[in-house]
Write a protein that holds these residues in place. Sequence first.
Motif, PDB file in Angstrom:
ATOM      1  N   ASN A  53      -6.514  -3.022  -1.207  1.00  0.00           N
ATOM      2  CA  ASN A  53      -5.033  -3.010  -0.616  1.00  0.00           C
ATOM      3  C   ASN A  53      -5.210  -1.802   0.652  1.00  0.00           C
ATOM      4  O   ASN A  53      -5.326  -0.380  -0.117  1.00  0.00           O
ATOM      5  CB  ASN A  53      -4.545  -1.739  -2.003  1.00  0.00           C
ATOM      6  CG  ASN A  53      -2.928  -2.443  -1.491  1.00  0.00           C
ATOM      7  OD1 ASN A  53      -2.350  -2.193  -0.943  1.00  0.00           O
ATOM      8  ND2 ASN A  53      -1.898  -2.808  -3.327  1.00  0.00           N
ATOM      9  N   LYS A  54      -5.207  -1.707   1.985  1.00  0.00           N
ATOM     10  CA  LYS A  54      -4.973  -1.575   3.084  1.00  0.00           C
ATOM     11  C   LYS A  54      -5.859  -0.568   3.166  1.00  0.00           C
ATOM     12  O   LYS A  54      -5.384   0.444   3.947  1.00  0.00           O
ATOM     13  CB  LYS A  54      -3.144  -0.643   2.567  1.00  0.00           C
ATOM     14  CG  LYS A  54      -1.954  -0.736   3.197  1.00  0.00           C
ATOM     15  CD  LYS A  54      -1.928  -1.615   4.047  1.00  0.00           C
ATOM     16  CE  LYS A  54      -0.403  -2.649   4.945  1.00  0.00           C
ATOM     17  NZ  LYS A  54      -0.414  -3.303   6.218  1.00  0.00           N
ATOM     18  N   VAL A  56      -5.432   4.426   5.258  1.00  0.00           N
ATOM     19  CA  VAL A  56      -4.076   3.808   5.254  1.00  0.00           C
ATOM     20  C   VAL A  56      -4.128   5.363   3.416  1.00  0.00           C
ATOM     21  O   VAL A  56      -4.183   4.672   2.749  1.00  0.00           O
ATOM     22  CB  VAL A  56      -3.828   3.360   4.560  1.00  0.00           C
ATOM     23  CG1 VAL A  56      -1.520   3.363   4.363  1.00  0.00           C
ATOM     24  CG2 VAL A  56      -3.823   2.302   6.065  1.00  0.00           C
ATOM     25  N   GLY A  73       1.228  -1.570   0.277  1.00  0.00           N
ATOM     26  CA  GLY A  73       0.364  -0.224   0.452  1.00  0.00           C
ATOM     27  C   GLY A  73       0.825   1.438   0.434  1.00  0.00           C
ATOM     28  O   GLY A  73       0.582   2.401  -0.494  1.00  0.00           O
TER      29      GLY A  73
END
Length: 280
Positions: free
Chosen positions: A168-169, A173, A119
Amino acid sequence: MNRFSALACTTVAAAALLVLGEGVAAAAPAFQMPFPCGQVWSGQTRTNHSPANAVDFNRTNDDGDPVVAALGGRVTRSESEGAASYGNWVEIDHGSGWRSRYAHLSVRRVSVGATVSQGQLIGDVGNTGESSGPHLHFEELLNGVPQRIVFNGSQILYWGTRGYTSQNKCGGVNPYSPEEVCGSGFTRIDSAALGSQGTTYLLYNSGTGANCVATIKVVSIGTPSPVSAFLEVQGSTRTTDSGSFSYYAGPVKKSAANQCVKWGGSVGSSAYTSPFEHCG
């Protein structure tokens, strides 16, 4: 490469095992899409692609969009081939023979030898090399051989075009750091939390005597929402960057060597304004 519009996200059948060579199988690592959480991208595979197992990603107005690491690892290549081949590209080693490649970037944001986490921002979508339009060319390789791509434990569609949503993440984030927003030479000297919405940062460049303010949000990542950053040098007018932004506000830069500054920012209804400080 022809553009193609984003489609609705579709789950494909799980394919966490990839067949290699003479029937030998190896478990694919936990790759995620190379884009921030929640973004929807249209992925195209085709038999005349080089290599055929690669995927090209597009979405509307994607030139300059952030590209993040599909999995943590060590950067083994960060290359610029100009107008040839991949153009600007990055390769990451994930161990056990697995690597990932990210090509046609407008900007490479990592160097060889750097350790990156899943990420983490590694570059921006671009149109460099042998590319006829902004997009990301992505590969997953095992022992140097391109494999059919797996995200979140599921193989993508071969052959054709399908929409995919990044996981993703997820969880607030932001792929950008204040140093990346302000640029080379700036280091953070102060920060203020904006509740659970984000953080506003004050950075300083000792070489130029300039301050920089950036506000990084941790809510609605990738979706435009109200964010602001401001910087005021004592005795001068305030400069503010305010609007509906997907990742951050700023950079707001001013020369401020040996002068006091007032700085701050906001995300949504959470705001911070400093007193005049950092006068040295």
